[in-house]
Motif scaffolding. Structure first.
Motif, short mmCIF file in Angstrom:
data_model
loop_
_atom_site.label_atom_id
_atom_site.label_comp_id
_atom_site.label_asym_id
_atom_site.label_seq_id
_atom_site.Cartn_x
_atom_site.Cartn_y
_atom_site.Cartn_z
N LEU A 84 80.41 7.91 -0.76
CA LEU A 84 79.81 8.58 0.40
C LEU A 84 78.74 9.60 0.04
N PRO A 85 78.90 10.38 -1.04
CA PRO A 85 77.81 11.31 -1.38
C PRO A 85 76.49 10.59 -1.64
N GLU A 86 76.53 9.39 -2.27
CA GLU A 86 75.30 8.65 -2.50
C GLU A 86 74.73 8.12 -1.19
N PHE A 87 75.62 7.65 -0.30
CA PHE A 87 75.18 7.25 1.03
C PHE A 87 74.48 8.40 1.73
N TYR A 88 75.05 9.59 1.64
CA TYR A 88 74.48 10.74 2.34
C TYR A 88 73.15 11.15 1.72
N ARG A 89 73.03 11.06 0.40
CA ARG A 89 71.75 11.37 -0.24
C ARG A 89 70.66 10.42 0.26
N LEU A 90 70.99 9.15 0.35
CA LEU A 90 70.02 8.17 0.85
C LEU A 90 69.72 8.40 2.34
N PHE A 93 63.45 11.51 11.70
CA PHE A 93 64.54 11.84 12.62
C PHE A 93 65.57 12.68 11.87
N ARG A 94 66.47 13.29 12.62
CA ARG A 94 67.51 14.13 12.01
C ARG A 94 68.78 13.96 12.80
N LEU A 95 69.79 13.36 12.19
CA LEU A 95 71.07 13.17 12.87
C LEU A 95 71.86 14.47 12.95
N GLY A 96 71.62 15.37 12.02
CA GLY A 96 72.28 16.67 12.06
C GLY A 96 73.74 16.64 11.65
N ARG A 97 74.13 15.65 10.86
CA ARG A 97 75.53 15.54 10.43
C ARG A 97 75.63 15.84 8.94
N SER A 98 76.74 16.42 8.57
CA SER A 98 76.96 16.79 7.19
C SER A 98 77.69 15.69 6.43
N LEU A 99 77.71 15.81 5.11
CA LEU A 99 78.51 14.88 4.30
C LEU A 99 79.97 14.98 4.70
N ALA A 100 80.44 16.19 4.98
CA ALA A 100 81.85 16.38 5.38
C ALA A 100 82.17 15.60 6.65
N TYR A 101 81.21 15.49 7.55
CA TYR A 101 81.42 14.72 8.79
C TYR A 101 81.72 13.27 8.46
N TYR A 102 80.91 12.66 7.59
CA TYR A 102 81.11 11.26 7.25
C TYR A 102 82.39 11.06 6.43
N GLU A 103 82.71 12.03 5.60
CA GLU A 103 83.95 11.93 4.83
C GLU A 103 85.17 12.00 5.75
#
Length: 389
Positions: free
Chosen positions: A230-236, A246-256
């Motif tokens: 997930l951290p690599e997904f979030y970096r991409l 665009f900006r979704l405004g979500r953090s890595l913690a949100y996706y985790e």
């Protein structure tokens, strides 16, 4: 017994049999969803754990004999400084929206919400409103054009009738500057039911088929990732947001958190797909599975080596997996309403159109303030509060 689908021969009898609403346990709620199979993932109990700033409640509509006929996940958000709440049912509730006696569903819902201290409610009825096939959309493009300017390939009679019934009862369709839909109004769906994979492939345009073949020839591998990826997904994703504006405004913690709770509810409910080329992850897309429905939720890709077409390879793999799971359709989620080729947002629509699916205008989200001037004022204050956030 009152049936979920109204029997015309019994309508005069059933219209007087108001449904009742009560809180459901998680097992009761999940048992209903398992039987129905058409609910959005946003109506599953796990979604309440993703939206941790909201408290939640699972409601069930039942007949006098107790049989559950509909259900809904309600998210409650407190207006700071008050004991009042905004109630939101994302892409829900799961109800018989074709029932001409709509008050059997709405009256007990609003009564329950009012008793819970709610000043306004928002629902997301699931019927479609209009559909445009890919060919129709492509032919209707031009400077300044919007999807609403093009004659629809199909108008859903249930959605059209439901919109009229909601308006007549004081519900207002969202979409203004201060109260836009939280979920996409226009989505893109690729039908899978009754089609084999050869049919799905044949629905792609030449560019899409060429790009998938190009990815295969270049040696792009598509694999299912894990929580650790997930951290690599979030970096991409951050790279993609910067590139595409665009900006979704979500953090890595949100996706985790999302990955964790959805897969705790049902292993494999949320999948992370990776496109790997020469040992490097070039694209990462998330997919959600619930009942007989599958959604492509979020996509991310690198800025370099785009010529090997990793995102096309991922989408074909995800569609193939959705087909193998028996999904009725592959929902690619939101698309812009613009058909202006010069608009920056049009590129996303053009990319999805290449799969040969349909643009679907959902019925959108609808709001109603509870009775009274004070509640209307609280509703306005809440909209301003969310806008500031």
């Amino acid at each position: 017994m009152c049936a979920l689908l109204v029997n015309p021969a019994q309508q005069d009898h059933d219209q007087d049999r108001e449904l009742h609403v009560r809180t459901l346990s998680v097992p009761e709620y999940q048992a209903f969803l398992a039987r129905y199979e058409g609910a959005s993932f946003l109506q599953y109990p796990s979604w309440a754990l993703v939206k941790d700033l909201w408290r939640s409640e699972r409601l069930g509509w039942h007949c006098p004999d107790g049989e559950i006929q509909g259900a809904g996940l309600v998210l409650y958000r407190q207006l700071p400084g008050t004991r009042k709440y905004f109630a939101y049912l994302p892409e829900g509730p799961v109800a018989d929206w074709s029932d001409p006696y709509l008050d059997r569903w709405l009256t007990p819902l609003l009564r329950h919400l009012r008793a819970s201290g709610v000043f306004a409610a928002r629902i997301g009825p699931t019927p479609a409103y209009r559909r445009w096939d890919a060919t129709t959309v492509k032919s209707g493009g031009g400077p300044g054009r919007q999807i609403s300017d093009v004659l629809a390939s199909e108008v859903d009679p249930v959605g059209a009738a439901l919109a009229d019934r909601l308006r007549a009862r004081g519900w207002r369709r969202c979409g203004g500057e201060d109260d836009g839909d939280a979920q996409p109004r226009h989505v893109f769906r690729v039908p899978l039911a009754g089609r084999d994979l050869k049919d799905v492939w044949a629905g792609f345009n030449q560019e899409w088929r060429r790009n998938v073949r190009q990815a295969e020839k270049a040696g792009v591998e598509t694999v299912i990732g894990t929580f650790a990826d997930l951290p690599e997904f979030y970096r991409l994703l951050r790279i993609t947001e910067e590139r595409d504006g665009f900006r979704l405004g979500r953090s890595l913690a949100y996706y985790e958190q999302q990955y964790k709770v959805l897969n705790e509810e049902a292993p494999g409910r949320m999948r992370l797909y990776l496109a790997v080329h020469q040992g490097e992850i070039l694209a990462a897309h998330t997919m959600i599975i619930a009942g007989r429905r599958v959604w492509y939720q979020t996509g991310a890709s690198a800025d370099h080596r785009r010529e090997v077409r990793p995102s096309n390879a991922l989408q074909w793999r995800m569609m193939s997996d959705a087909h193998a799971l028996g999904a009725q359709e592959y929902d690619m989620r939101g698309v812009p309403s613009t058909l202006d080729p010069t608009a920056r947002a049009y590129g996303l629509l053009r990319w999805k159109l290449g799969t040969g699916g349909q643009v679907v205008e959902t019925l959108g989200e609808w709001e109603i303030p509870m009775d009274g001037v004070a509640n209307a004022a609280l509703h306005k204050a809440f909209q301003a509060y969310l806008a500031r956030r």
